[in-house]
Design an enzyme around this catalytic site. Structure first.
Site, PDB file in Angstrom:
ATOM      1  N   HIS A  15      -6.242   3.500 -32.417  1.00  0.00           N
ATOM      2  CA  HIS A  15      -6.848   3.689 -31.094  1.00  0.00           C
ATOM      3  C   HIS A  15      -7.059   5.189 -30.875  1.00  0.00           C
ATOM      4  CE1 HIS A  15      -7.553   3.490 -26.787  1.00  0.00           C
ATOM      5  NE2 HIS A  15      -7.547   2.156 -26.851  1.00  0.00           N
ATOM      6  N   ARG A  55     -12.142   5.792 -20.195  1.00  0.00           N
ATOM      7  CA  ARG A  55     -13.463   6.265 -20.638  1.00  0.00           C
ATOM      8  C   ARG A  55     -14.573   5.435 -20.021  1.00  0.00           C
ATOM      9  NH1 ARG A  55     -13.383   5.146 -26.172  1.00  0.00           N
ATOM     10  NH2 ARG A  55     -11.276   4.291 -26.068  1.00  0.00           N
TER      11      ARG A  55
END
Length: 361
Positions: free
Chosen positions: A40, A63
């Protein structure tokens, strides 16, 4: 994706040790895709403990609402909304050796980056932002000049990057193929409020595990069902192929857990209730009336009482089992943890816990 570096930090706690895979394989269960490990791109680097190999995950939501990734020069380098494999590859590509070979030199330092949200982006993830602020993983920064100082980059470089991002948002595309722009920083960057933290790639998920069929039954190396053995979630393998694209791995736990649960014979709820000793009305409804002074006495790692939504819970034994680790439980010992709890959880999650008392108004 290429194999991840062996020295990567991890979003998993030490209690995630693969025991289920060991137990299954000890009785002949087949294994599949054990070489498929997901990295990740965004694990928080705790400024108070930066070398700790265990990192709290900064989920895709950060994000998705408009978080911007910057390198050490104050530059963007990717479409922040790309897949985990894509964003991670762009991060690792800052290393010249990796960029040329797509192989990580284990002697190199794992890179770190800045994840920055504008005030409007932060509103889109308010519970998460408040949670990360409480844990000290995010910090609130007023104005672009202060942000540049925190990032240790020239203000002119950071301004150039942000102004280009604003222009890209107006045209609807940038050089990395990003076409969705949320939470774009305000035009007046000098008065914008930013929320910023440091992130680094982390080992996050294993696509491999015990071989199962579509009913969640574990099968052996010869493709025969092992009677009475079932698996759901990350302990199983072969569900996602080379890389998991789903945003939440609890989905497979729910899907396969439901399938397995429906085929396992269990006592009816009526039968279980009949065998359960009856509680007196007083025992089922009354809990002692306490004050915060009473709660404050239970403030050690071996004696953890926390007040939440007007009720007091003894979480001493649960602390080590807490999926996010014991620290967030222990630091609230002897305190009112309602605000911290509400930032991440719904009240219904406490239904499985019996309060030891209630707070006097």
């Amino acid at each position: 994706p290429p194999p991840p570096p062996r020295e990567l930090n991890s979003s998993k706690l030490t209690l995630f040790s693969g025991d289920g895979i060991t137990l299954g394989s000890s009785v002949g269960a087949g294994l599949v895709d054990m070489d498929k490990i997901q990295v990740h791109p965004t694990g928080w680097v705790d400024p108070s403990d930066p070398t700790n190999p265990g990192k709290v995950l900064a989920g895709e939501l950060m994000r998705g609402v408009g978080g911007i990734l910057f390198n050490s020069k104050g530059e963007r380098f990717c479409n922040e909304l790309g897949t985990r494999a894509y964003v991670t590859d762009k991060m690792f590509s800052h290393d010249r050796y990796y960029n040329e070979s797509k192989t990580w030199n284990i002697t190199r330092d794992i890179p770190v980056f800045s994840l920055v949200l504008s005030s409007s982006a932060a509103e889109g993830a308010r519970k998460h932002v408040d949670h990360y602020l409480n844990k000290g993983l995010l910090r609130k920064i007023e104005g672009v000049e202060s942000l540049a100082n925190w990032m240790n980059v020239p203000i002119s470089d950071l301004l150039g990057t942000l102004r280009q991002y604003q222009r890209d948002a107006k045209t609807g595309h940038d050089e990395w193929g990003k076409t969705s722009f949320f939470g774009v920083p305000a035009t007046d960057l000098s008065s914008e409020t930013f929320f910023a933290g440091t992130v680094t790639p982390v080992l996050h998920y294993c696509m491999g595990g015990l071989t199962i069929d579509k009913y969640g039954s574990v099968i052996d190396e010869d493709d025969n069902v092992i009677p009475g053995l079932h698996a759901a979630g990350e302990v199983s393998g072969g569900v996602h192929g080379d890389n998991r694209l789903g945003g939440n791995s609890l989905l497979e736990c729910t899907v396969f857990g439901s399938i397995v649960g429906k085929k396992i014979p269990i006592k009816s709820a009526r039968t279980q209730q009949a065998n359960r000793p009856a509680l007196s009305p007083a025992a089922s409804t009354d809990t002692p009336l306490l004050t915060m002074a009473d709660v404050e006495k239970h403030n050690t790692d071996d004696d953890v009482w926390i007040a939440i939504h007007g009720k007091v819970y003894d979480l001493t034994d649960f602390a080590e089992e807490h999926p996010a680790g014991p620290e967030s439980i222990l630091e609230l010992a002897g305190k009112d943890g309602t605000e911290e709890f509400a930032a991440v959880h719904s009240a219904g999650i406490l239904d499985d816990f019996d309060p030891v008392g209630r707070i006097e108004n």
